[in-house]
Structures are given as C-alpha cells and as structure tokens.
Design an enzyme around this catalytic site. Structure first.
Site, PDB file in Angstrom:
ATOM      1  N   GLU A   1      -1.863   0.134  13.863  1.00  0.00           N
ATOM      2  CA  GLU A   1      -2.995   0.592  13.066  1.00  0.00           C
ATOM      3  C   GLU A   1      -4.317   0.379  13.793  1.00  0.00           C
ATOM      4  O   GLU A   1      -5.238   1.193  13.679  1.00  0.00           O
ATOM      5  CB  GLU A   1      -3.018  -0.160  11.734  1.00  0.00           C
TER       6      GLU A   1
ATOM      7  N   ASP B   1      -5.441  10.228   7.290  1.00  0.00           N
ATOM      8  CA  ASP B   1      -4.350   9.895   8.196  1.00  0.00           C
ATOM      9  C   ASP B   1      -3.450  11.106   8.400  1.00  0.00           C
ATOM     10  O   ASP B   1      -3.035  11.422   9.524  1.00  0.00           O
ATOM     11  CB  ASP B   1      -3.518   8.741   7.632  1.00  0.00           C
TER      12      ASP B   1
ATOM     13  N   GLU C   1       0.860  -1.181   0.000  1.00  0.00           N
ATOM     14  CA  GLU C   1       0.000   0.000   0.000  1.00  0.00           C
ATOM     15  C   GLU C   1       0.891   1.224   0.000  1.00  0.00           C
ATOM     16  O   GLU C   1       1.170   1.786  -1.041  1.00  0.00           O
ATOM     17  CB  GLU C   1      -0.930  -0.037   1.217  1.00  0.00           C
TER      18      GLU C   1
END
Length: 951
Positions: free
Chosen positions: A770, A496, A489
């Site tokens: 995360e 974010d 990714e």
C-alpha cells in the site's frame, strides 16, 4: 493450404460470460472472438441465429431471431433484438462468419438461460431463524468454547424434504441476505463462494441459478442450507460507530427449486414457513473476525433424506418482497487455486508458523487426525512476520482474522471455513499435539475473472513485479474491487479501482465483474447526483465523493468501453456521469473545484511535497467533463457532447490561468529550455501536478514540452524516483514515455531504494504494498493504521509493462483492439513479450535483441489492423517474413521512416520483422532469481491460466 486453420469464431459469450445460467438482461449481448492461421483472413459478414433448442437452429422456420447475413468487417458482437425472451428458459445461438476468401462460413454454437423476468412470479419467501434457535444437539458440557464479546452468533441451518419423480430436471434459484451454502442430498450445489456477493441490499440483492438435475433422486430429497452474516449483518469496514450490521441484524435465505418431470409437469419447492431450522457446527462466521467450528455440535446426516428434524422449529418468514432481486451479472467468487506450504517452523511453545510463500486472499484447509473432544485449534493469519518470526497483526486493526476448530474425538477432521476469507501469507496454528502432523493447504479465493494476459521479459525483477501485480489483483477482486484483503476495511474504493483498471483489463477479462460493480457505484450515488468514495455504500456512513475518487464513476465506464468495445457501459452510465459533472459545476461556477470536495484525499500517500488540492481537483473536473462529452458523442447525444465539451474547454482554460505560469528561458533556468522554448511551472511544482496536466491535456499550445521537461527534471532530481501517490503513480510511466522519456520510465523500474517498485521485491514482497515504505530496515513497520502489504493501487505500473515495455497497445481512437499500436520501448532489456486475449481475439507481441539485431513478432487478430513501430536506426536492414502464407490481399505497407524507428501498417495475421539494432544498454537483470507462481493443486485451475477455448 491443407491443414491450415482458417477463420473461425471461438470463445462465445453472452453478457461477457460463458453459457450463463439465469440472466435478466432483456437484450443480451452475444459476442465471439476470431482466430485464423492466415494473413488477411478477415471476416466480411456475420449472421447470428437464436432458437429455443439446438435442433431448431437447423431450421430457419423455427428460429426465434435471425440477423440475416450482415456485411461488416469489424463486428464481433450483436445485441439481441428479437421477440421478448421468455423467463426461466434456455436459448441456443449460433454465429456464422464469412471470410474474405471465398468459401462457406465458419460457425460456432453456444447457449444461455434467462432468469426471472417481470412476467415471472417468485414463490419463495425470505426465511430465517426465530429469536430462540435450537442447536442440533445438546450443548457440550466439557471444554465449552465461549463466544467472544463481539456478539457473533451461530450460523443458521435450514432444511426441507420433498419428493421428486424419476427423471426429473431441476433448476434452483438461490439468494441470501448474508451468505449461503446450499446442498441437495448432501452434495454441494454449485461452486460459488461467499455467494450471492456484496451489493447494497437496499437497492439490489443478487440471486444465482444452478442446474441440479444430476443431484436429484427418485423419492425423498432434501434441500439444506447454511447461512452466515456476510456483508449483510457481519462486520464490514472500519467505522467504529457502525462496525457491523449495516443492512440487517441476522441472515435470511431464499430459494426456489423448479422441478420438471418427464411428462412436463412442474413442481415448485420454495422457502417458506414449512422449512425447519436449527444451529450446528459453525458457532460463528464473520468475514473480518473469522470462523469457529465446534464439532461437538454436529448432527450427522442433517443434510440427507431420512434425518429426523421433528425437534427443529419452523423457520420464520421474514419478508415476502422480491422487488430487489436481480440475477447475478458476474461470475462468483470461486476457489481458484491451492498452495502448499513453503515451510513450517515450530516454536518452543508448540505454535507452528506456516509460510505459503505467497501473499493471497483465501483460507486454510487443515486435515488432522486424533483431535480429542474439546481440544481447540486456533489459526491466525498475517501478511508478514515481525522480527521474532511471529505474526505481525497490528495492521489488521480490529479484524481478528482467526479461525477456530474444536474437536469431538473423531478419527479424521478436515476443517475448512466456508463463510470467511483472510489476506495472508503466513498462518499460525496453535493447539495441536507435539506429535501431530497436519496436512495444510491454502485455498485461494477470488472472483472468477478469466485470465487474459501474459507478460515476460529478460529482467527477473520485472517478471516478479508483474507477478506481484497479478496476485494483488486476484487478492482484491472479491465480489467488489477491494482496497486490501486483510484488515477491517475491504471496501470498494473508487479511486483505487480507476487507477488500476487499465492494468486489470490487460491481465484478465473483467467486463462482467465491472458490469456488476458499476451497478453498485450507481446505487451508491447521493440524492443530488454525487458519486461516493466507496461502493457498495455502507448504511450510516457519510460518503461524499472526493476528487479522483468520485470521478471513477466517469473514468471507469469510458475505459471499459475502450477495452471491450461495448457502448452499453457508456449508455448505462451517461446520465450519472452528467449528473456528477453538473454537481461539481453547480458548486464551483468559477470552474476551480474547491467546494464540495468530500474528504479530498488529494494524491493519497504521496511521499513528496503535497500537490495543491485545487490543482488535483480541477484537473479531474476537466477530465471528467471531457470524457462525459466524448461518451455523449459515442452515443450520438450531440447537444450533450457540445455542452460538456464547452465546459471541459472552459475548465482547461481556467486551469491554465490559475495554476500554470510560463516565461522565456532566462537566468539560471535558461538551461531547461531548448530552442528558446518557455519554462513552464504548475502550482505546487510537484510531479503529480505535471502528470495530471499532461495526461489530461490541460496545457495551452506550446507549453506541454516545457511541462514535460520540468516533470523529467523533478523525477531525475529525486533519484530518479517517483514522489507520487495513488493518483500520480498510474500516470508516470505513460506520460514520461509520451513525451520522449521512456528511458526515464525504465530507470524508475530499475530503482531499488525507497520509493520504488523493486524495494519491496528485494525484501520479500509477493504482492504490491500500500505504501512505498510499508517497512524499511531503519524504521521497521509504518504506522499500522494504514499499512497493507497487499494493495493494488501502486501496481498500476502493470499497464506500462504491457503497453510500453512489450509494446502491446491500441490506437487512441480504437476500441476493443480494432486498431493495434505495436511500439516496443526496449530500454536496457534483452527481450520482452506480451499476450492479451482481447474481445477480437489474441493479440501478441514478442521482441528480442541479439548480436546487433532486433526480432519482432506480432499477432493481429482477424478483422483488426496494426501500426507496427520497429525500433531501428537502419531502415534498409528491415526484413519481414510471414510465418504462414495467406490469401493474395494487401497486408503490409511501410508508411514512413522516422528517427529511431520504421512504421508499418499491417493487416491481420502473424508477422516477423528483423532489423539491425544497437545492443541493449544498461542493466538487464536484477539481484535474486525469479520465482515462478505456485502450481495449482489437481482439479483447480491455475490463477494465471488461459481458458480452455483460447486458440
């Protein structure tokens, strides 16, 4: 006063960078910071001069531009407004600052160089390899390493010899569609990694400029480049229908070397069809998949004069267009630190697992002796280990993150990939002999954003949390602000970035970094004015902006303006901010944002009850409209200010009508109110719903207190704990604190169970996860589809460590820390301190409680003022003593006494307050000792170190 350092400018910047080479801004911003050891030693005027040489600065008649003496007590920057700057030229500049006390001005000098301007013509052509490249030597016949089925190809080599006169000076301007490494006579040019950085190549391609004078020699010289796929033609993102080759099919290179002889004559050496090309040692290099070096393909000396390249074919001219070339606006990715292994464990099958003790973004450097021809060493990378002590790689998804070395029998090999990077704490090395003793080093890579912040406190767990936040920032600021560095990714997700920016800008000077990325954000906009979810935008990937994600195109410029006092962040973005708000309004004329919401991620990865999507979306709609109005006001666009101000007020009223209910405290709910205040409910009754409404000021008069009580009740009943995701978590501590519940914010910092910040720390985390529950003892790893262990979004709590715990903040109407707000919230801590290198100068706060007293030290930079809130219940006990006496100017005024604190207005300088204060209550420590950050290797700057020009 002998020996006392008086007012002086330092840390001179051009375009938020130190002595940049090759800028293309026609009116560059020239800035400086101020320092003084005296109180009230403020500037009253400044003067900036620009000239073509350092000598010309001494002669007013030879100046290119002179502001003259400008009376201003606050300015620390000017925008160049002189004659058009010639391209490809060095300019010198000087700032003079007059202090409030009589005396001569203090001065400092710096310089910058321009790049190509519209008046300058590129001579370089884009070159690459033809369809049938040759290797620098015949393919090995023994132990051949076959490429995998991913279509990865060897990296092209490109070279050109030329003659230079003795004493020549040289500047080389370099770019690639892909990645490049340039060498001159075998020596590396510059220290940029993964250059020229990632942009949407359909809109912009960056180039870098280097001074290569020291590398030139009289007679034959050789420019030699290796290029790789990078973001241009390599694997990027996770879209299975377009996993790679988003912008092109093979890398291309462009370089232009301009030589100036002692006699002033100029010569240009540029990429064209006369360059020679082949392939060599690097058999493939990909950002996600990794890199393979097969040393049997090496041709020693190909980068040096005298090498016979007659067997190499000519390079292919791939393009002659220069219209998209722009000078790099930020500092590049660099190798910023080196870490030694904490431990190395050998398994029975000969595999070594190396633990560096820190999750990071970077690569390994491996030094090996006696690697036989054809012997293959494989290095795999991972963030964590599984239960068996082996690498856990499921969360890499399709990213191989594997580097390979194939030996050729030489005595010593130093292997370090050059065109890839990985997110890892652990590395698995296989293929070495049992007796081999390799030297292993982890090289930390990230964009060179000068570190600007420090935080410390009496709680080891909070110190460790701050380090985790800092390492997450370093790991994910790699040309763009990525989401995570390990999996397939590594995209520039807008939400974010916007939730983390307040923390990032306190930790580091990110002005130039975000200057570049905001251009990526603008390039990614859809034809109808919509911001996207990621930037740069990938070709062939639909990306309609979602609430909270696309709104970053409004929120980020506003925060950068407030942090760096640079209105150009707003000026460059205002049209796109207006277009975005207009787009949402056009599709939602009733002012409830339910249409054109893209994928609508809502409060991403929130563990609690989902917040209604319309609540999240409409709150952000109102927030973006209000910030757009405020930005227009700053820039003097009054009609726009009124228009978007009215729209923001309309959305606020609609939000209250549709999503907010209020009634008197009756029945079971009567206990929630105090003094007969109403009970307030927001649709969905989630923590995030209340946080958005309170943070964005969406509630009618008199209802904020009731909503804040309900928020506190939800947090307390959950543990106390947060049940928020990416959007809500950034707001939690600041909102609770703003409504009188700093105690609850501290309680969240102390929580050790899931969800909490301490839970990962107690289980070995060295970066922010995360997910709150990326791994738990009962369930193990969460689904690998979305489970990074190095992701900064939840690290947005870092802002409150500075602004809340330590108390280092600026007033709501302040920009660039012109008006400081010093208000510590001690909680149960014994001491805390913070330091920030602002655009004005050093801001510092340190407080300590001991034996019933609180001691508070404050540093206010010249030209700034501060409100200092001293927490004490006994105003009569307050004492203040200056660390250094200053001029006879007013500098300290007690404004008022309020419950629990005394408020002072102070001018610039250092102050030391003491007062009585109750002893710290609650826990002030956490299990486990604090682990300091790893030390940098010799010659590398520590990731957390200050710049050399900090006072």
């Amino acid at each position: 006063m002998s020996g006392v350092r008086r007012l002086r400018p330092y840390a001179l910047r051009c375009e938020h960078r130190t002595t940049p080479l090759g800028i293309d801004e026609p009116a560059p911003r020239l800035s400086w910071r101020l320092a003084s050891a005296l109180r009230g030693d403020d500037p009253v005027a400044h003067r900036v001069r620009v000239a073509g040489s350092a000598e010309d600065l001494e002669d007013d008649g030879r100046l290119l531009w002179d502001t003259g003496r400008v009376a201003d007590r606050a300015a620390t920057a000017v925008d160049y407004a002189g004659p058009v700057l010639a391209g490809l030229t060095r300019f010198h500049w000087r700032v003079s600052v007059w202090p409030a006390s009589s005396g001569a001005p203090a001065e400092a000098d710096s310089w910058f160089e321009t790049g190509f301007t519209p008046a300058d013509r590129w001579q370089a052509l884009w070159i690459g390899q033809g369809p049938c490249p040759v290797d620098v030597m015949d393919a090995p016949t023994e132990g051949e390493f076959a490429l995998d089925d991913r279509g990865l190809a060897p990296c092209p080599l490109l070279r050109r010899s030329f003659t230079a006169p003795a004493g020549a000076r040289g500047r080389v301007h370099v770019s690639a569609r892909g990645l490049y490494e340039l060498r001159l006579n075998g020596e590396r040019v510059g220290d940029a990694e993964l250059a020229p950085g990632w942009t949407d190549y359909r809109h912009r391609v960056q180039y870098q400029t280097y001074d290569v004078t020291a590398l030139l020699r009289e007679g034959e010289n050789v420019l030699a480049a290796t290029v790789a796929d990078g973001w241009w033609s390599g694997f990027v993102g996770f879209e299975p229908r377009r996993a790679g080759a988003h912008y092109g099919s093979a890398p291309q290179f462009l370089a232009e070397l301009r030589l100036t002889g002692p006699d002033g004559d100029s010569t240009v050496i540029a990429t064209d069809g006369s360059w020679r090309t082949a392939t060599g040692t690097i058999r493939h290099a990909d950002l996600l998949m990794g890199e393979c070096h097969d040393l049997r393909y090496a041709a020693e000396g190909w980068e040096l004069p005298g090498f016979d390249d007659s067997g190499w074919p000519s390079a292919l001219v791939t393009d002659t267009d220069h219209g998209l070339l722009v000078a790099g606006a930020d500092e590049p990715v660099r190798a910023m630190a080196e870490l030694r292994p904490r431990s190395v464990k050998r398994h029975s099958d000969g595999v070594r697992v190396v633990d560096f003790g820190q999750n990071l973004a970077g690569r390994l450097r491996l030094s090996i002796r006696h690697l036989a021809p054809g012997a293959r060493v494989v290095i795999r990378h991972a963030e964590v280990l599984d239960d068996s002590g082996r690498l856990y790689t499921a969360n890499l998804r399709t990213a191989a993150a594997t580097d390979v070395l194939v030996g050729d029998g030489r005595e010593l090999i130093v292997f370090e990939p050059r065109f890839t990077y990985h997110g890892f704490r652990y590395a698995e090395i296989s293929g070495l002999d049992e007796s081999a003793e390799p030297d292993v080093v982890a090289v930390v890579l990230h964009s060179d954003t000068p570190w600007a912040g420090e935080f410390d406190c009496s709680d080891a767990g909070l110190r460790q949390l701050h380090e985790c936040v800092a390492w997450g920032q370093r790991s994910n600021f790699v040309s763009v602000p990525t989401d995570c560095p390990q999996r397939d990714e590594r995209l520039g997700w807008l939400a974010d970035a916007q939730v983390f920016l307040p923390t990032a800008a306190l930790n580091a000077d990110v002005a130039a970094f975000f200057t570049k990325w905001l251009r990526d954000v603008d390039d990614a906009r859809t034809p109808d004015g919509g911001f996207t979810n990621v930037a740069p935008r990938l070709v062939g990937v639909a990306d309609e902006g979602a609430p909270g994600w696309a709104d970053a195109g409004v929120i980020i410029p506003w925060h950068l303006y407030r942090s760096y006092d640079d209105p150009r962040f707003l000026a460059r973005s205002l049209d796109s901010m207006c277009a975005w708000v207009d787009l949402v309004h056009r599709h939602n004329p009733d002012l409830v944002w339910r249409h054109r919401v893209g994928p609508h991620f809502s409060d991403w990865l929130a563990p609690g009850t989902p917040t209604p999507r319309e609540v999240v979306a409409t709150a952000y709609f109102a927030h973006s409209a209000r910030l757009t109005a405020e930005a227009a006001g700053v820039l003097g666009h009054r009609e726009r200010e009124r228009r978007y101000g009215r729209l923001a007020e309309g959305i606020r009223c609609t939000f209250a009508e549709r999503f907010v209910t209020s009634r008197g405290p009756t029945g079971e709910e009567a206990g929630e109110g105090t003094g007969g205040e109403p009970v307030v409910r927001i649709a969905g009754d989630t923590q995030t719903g209340y946080l958005l409404a309170l943070a964005f000021e969406l509630l009618p008069a008199g209802q904020a207190a009731g909503a804040a009580r309900r928020l506190a009740g939800l947090v307390e009943s959950a543990g106390p704990a947060l049940l928020t995701g990416f959007l809500g978590v950034a707001l939690a501590a600041p909102v609770l604190d703003a409504h009188g519940r700093s105690d609850l914010a501290h309680a969240l910092l102390l929580r050790e169970e899931v969800p909490s910040w301490r839970f990962p720390l107690l289980h070995g985390a060295t970066t922010i996860w995360e997910r709150w529950d990326g791994w738990t003892p009962g369930e193990g790893f969460r689904a690998p589809k979305m489970n990074s262990f190095n992701h900064y979004a939840l690290g947005s709590i870092g802002e409150w460590l500075y602004r809340g715990v330590a108390g280092l903040d600026q007033a709501p109407d302040s920009t660039g820390y012109r008006k400081l707000l010093i208000r510590p919230r001690p909680g149960g801590l014994g001491h805390a301190s913070a330091r920030h290198e602002s655009v004005r100068g050093t801001v510092a706060v340190a407080w300590e409680r001991h034996d019933g007293l609180i001691s508070l030290r404050v540093t206010v930079p010249p030209g700034a003022t501060a409100e200092v809130h001293l927490p004490t219940t006994d105003p009569g006990s307050v004492r203040e003593s200056g660390l250094v006496p200053g001029p006879d100017v007013p500098h300290l005024t007690r404004v008022r006494i309020a419950p629990g604190h005394v408020l002072y207005h102070v001018g610039s300088g250092s102050y030391h307050f003491t007062a009585t204060h109750p002893p710290a209550e609650g826990r002030s420590g956490t299990p486990g000792a604090h682990r300091p950050p790893p030390s940098p290797a010799p010659g590398r700057r520590a990731p957390g170190s200050y710049e050399e020009d900090t006072p």
